[in-house]
Design an enzyme around this catalytic site. Sequence first.
Site, short mmCIF file in Angstrom:
data_model
loop_
_atom_site.label_atom_id
_atom_site.label_comp_id
_atom_site.label_asym_id
_atom_site.label_seq_id
_atom_site.Cartn_x
_atom_site.Cartn_y
_atom_site.Cartn_z
N CYS A 2 0.75 -1.24 -0.16
CA CYS A 2 -0.01 0.16 -0.19
C CYS A 2 0.99 1.22 -0.01
O CYS A 2 1.99 1.26 0.52
CB CYS A 2 -0.90 0.08 1.13
SG CYS A 2 -1.92 -1.45 1.30
N ARG A 27 4.38 0.14 -6.63
CA ARG A 27 4.17 -0.65 -5.27
C ARG A 27 3.40 -1.81 -5.48
O ARG A 27 3.28 -2.59 -4.72
CB ARG A 27 4.02 0.21 -3.95
CG ARG A 27 5.23 0.95 -3.77
CD ARG A 27 4.77 2.13 -2.71
NE ARG A 27 4.44 1.55 -1.33
CZ ARG A 27 5.45 1.65 -0.47
NH1 ARG A 27 6.88 1.96 -0.72
NH2 ARG A 27 5.35 0.89 0.68
N TRP A 74 -3.38 -2.39 -1.26
CA TRP A 74 -3.23 -3.73 -1.66
C TRP A 74 -3.79 -4.83 -0.69
O TRP A 74 -3.48 -4.90 0.27
CB TRP A 74 -1.52 -4.03 -1.48
CG TRP A 74 -1.11 -5.28 -2.41
CD1 TRP A 74 -1.19 -5.78 -3.63
CD2 TRP A 74 -0.61 -6.59 -1.85
NE1 TRP A 74 -0.59 -6.95 -3.70
CE2 TRP A 74 -0.31 -7.40 -2.80
CE3 TRP A 74 -0.15 -6.96 -0.24
CZ2 TRP A 74 0.36 -8.71 -2.43
CZ3 TRP A 74 0.04 -8.27 0.06
CH2 TRP A 74 0.52 -9.10 -0.91
N ASN A 100 -1.40 1.76 6.32
CA ASN A 100 -0.33 0.49 5.64
C ASN A 100 -0.03 -0.02 6.98
O ASN A 100 0.15 0.16 8.13
CB ASN A 100 0.95 1.14 5.15
CG ASN A 100 0.51 1.84 3.89
OD1 ASN A 100 -0.40 1.93 3.35
ND2 ASN A 100 1.74 2.51 3.17
N GLY A 101 -0.25 -1.43 6.56
CA GLY A 101 0.09 -2.68 7.77
C GLY A 101 -0.79 -3.39 8.18
O GLY A 101 -2.02 -3.58 7.43
N GLU A 488 17.36 -16.64 -9.77
CA GLU A 488 16.88 -15.47 -9.84
C GLU A 488 16.22 -15.37 -11.36
O GLU A 488 15.23 -14.79 -11.61
CB GLU A 488 18.09 -14.45 -9.80
CG GLU A 488 17.70 -13.04 -10.07
CD GLU A 488 16.53 -12.48 -9.23
OE1 GLU A 488 16.12 -11.35 -9.60
OE2 GLU A 488 15.97 -13.13 -8.24
N LYS A 492 12.51 -14.15 -12.32
CA LYS A 492 12.07 -12.93 -13.38
C LYS A 492 11.24 -13.35 -14.32
O LYS A 492 9.99 -12.61 -14.47
CB LYS A 492 13.35 -12.36 -13.96
CG LYS A 492 14.41 -11.69 -13.06
CD LYS A 492 13.97 -10.25 -12.64
CE LYS A 492 13.22 -10.25 -11.29
NZ LYS A 492 13.74 -10.67 -10.08
N GLU A 495 7.76 -13.88 -12.40
CA GLU A 495 7.27 -12.45 -12.04
C GLU A 495 6.48 -11.87 -13.22
O GLU A 495 5.21 -11.46 -12.94
CB GLU A 495 8.24 -11.85 -11.51
CG GLU A 495 8.76 -12.18 -10.01
CD GLU A 495 9.92 -11.27 -9.31
OE1 GLU A 495 9.66 -10.80 -8.41
OE2 GLU A 495 10.53 -10.91 -10.27
N HIS A 511 16.98 -36.74 -11.17
CA HIS A 511 16.23 -37.54 -10.22
C HIS A 511 14.93 -37.24 -10.08
O HIS A 511 14.23 -37.12 -8.87
CB HIS A 511 17.11 -37.14 -8.79
CG HIS A 511 18.58 -37.45 -8.80
ND1 HIS A 511 18.99 -38.82 -8.47
CD2 HIS A 511 19.63 -36.72 -8.98
CE1 HIS A 511 20.12 -39.01 -8.74
NE2 HIS A 511 20.66 -37.70 -8.76
N LYS A 608 5.70 -3.96 -4.67
CA LYS A 608 7.40 -3.86 -4.48
C LYS A 608 7.87 -4.04 -3.23
O LYS A 608 8.92 -4.47 -2.97
CB LYS A 608 7.60 -2.33 -5.08
CG LYS A 608 9.07 -2.01 -5.25
CD LYS A 608 9.81 -2.63 -6.37
CE LYS A 608 11.06 -2.33 -6.30
NZ LYS A 608 11.96 -3.24 -7.40
#
Length: 613
Positions: A2, A27, A74, A100-101, A488, A492, A495, A511, A608
């Site tokens: 948020c 964000r 969010w 926020n939170g 990584e 990417k 995402e 395996h 973000k």
Amino acid sequence: MCGITGYIGAREAVSTALNNLKRLEYRGYDSAGIAYLSSQGLEVVRAEGRIVNLEKLLSQVPAQASAAIAHTRWATHGRPCETNAHPHTDCKKRLAVVHNGIIENYVELRQQLLAQGHVFASETDTETLAHLIEANLPSTTASQKEIARAIRAALSRVRGSYAIAVICTDTPQALYVARQDSPLIIGLGHEEKLIASDITALLQHTRHMVPLEDGDFAVITPQRVIITDRQGSVQERAVLHVDWDDQAAEKGGYAHFMLKEIHEGPRTVQDTLRGRLAKEERIAFPGLSLTPQDLQRFERIAIVGCGTAYHAGAVGKRWLEQWLRRPVEISVASEFRYSDPIVGPDTLVILISQSGETADTLAAMREAKARGATTLAIVNVIGSTLAREADAVILTQAGPEIGVASTKAYLAQLVVLALLGLFLAQLESPGGLPPHLQTLVSALPEMPQLLERCLQQEEAIKALARKLVSSKSFFYLGRGLDYATALEAALKLKEISYLHAEAYPAGEMKHGPLALIEPGVAVIGISTQSLTREKMESNLKEVKARQGTVVVVEPEGVVSDGADERIVLPSAPDYLMPILAIAPLQLLAYYIARERGCDIDQPRNLAKSVTVE
């Protein structure tokens, strides 16, 4: 996560707060809203979806005010919709709150408030705060002191994390803010003040800022800021001067922030190296609060991070172990404090975070400190909570990173970890680094130019993306340092393209995962390490035999047998190849996502700065 912005002063507050809010779009959010005080009283306008939807609603109503607070949400409590969007108000629409939170005990508080006759309009935890404040206000017009007292009383009953901003019809010339475990910054202007949850939102107005600390509460007017603790005792907070270029938060002609930030990689590496490569090819960390004696006493090192930061730590683990011959553990931050970690006074815990506000990483840091460990933060945002609370901090110098999928910040984290490992090795080698490590110190200044060469393959990578975009699944394989890079690279692609992608140690494919290889499956083999190159070629032939499409990432002068496609990297010492290998793989993910028409800078379901656990 948020985003919060706010403004009080002589400018038109609604448009100012809204424009600042747009700078927080990166964000990630699902709704937006604004509250302001007009001649008609408290006005609240909210919309599901993008800020542009909110702007359309505001264009239909007169919005003139000298104070406003705005928010992008969010969803955590309650589905994304207009009703659950912030700001939230009390029963009488006397005040509005953005937050926020997470309020962890909101169910208990909500039940108590319902019993007292309060009427709730949303499913959110945040609305509880509005009613709690209302319950503590006098029934007649309240003064600034009375409103401040009511907000502090409400917060004293709250468990959880918060950054909040409040406006009240009783005091149209004041904003009220507070923070606990969630970032909030006050921007200082002449006869005007601003608030935001991120420095980026304030840069166009001021470079002078005050980051609030946990437990801080502030009353803000156009002329002054008074900061107190939860009990009302005045607190002194230093003013921070931020040197970031305001234009660094703009796209600069690129189609997406992510593409711009990939191309900023070489400069990021150069900036991160600046001032840390000393004379006689030695590493220096000016301003590091840990002394050489402190750094030499640690018997063990633990690295902690989330997502991309964790993957940077996976590279760092191998560097530090091999250069220092000291045990190094790596942990996902969300697992760290629940694993009863074996850390203590003999342990250096390195915490990696782009934003410095990642909730899981902050919790891990506090757990490590409680157990007596020394904490070192590798962070991009000056003044962030992690930077302030850790025992020591190294700034990565990546500048603002707007795209949700981290690119240049990852490079900066790698460079800092390489510098740190070589610096520690240097402390333990008073007679000089061994030749294989001295070679790395000598090679570091060349990395920006080598990265530029990697990015010059952009057109070829764009063409490769067109060939691979129809693949139904991707596997990224590597050994050792290359496996850390594979983690990584796969993240990417996941995402931003929403395609299935997994990273495996190349030797593990046989395996089990090899059963998934068939026509239409793409395998990206990262093969930059001399020690494992022959084994990697054998592993990729196993894939090729099952008709998977094989793309090999390897240094110039090496040609793997049987690859369908190649991405060629400039030559560099094996240890430093992770810095080079990731750039073309970031480009590959970007162009595959672009071919698929995805929302690259703001991928679905992601944010973000993840400030909740």
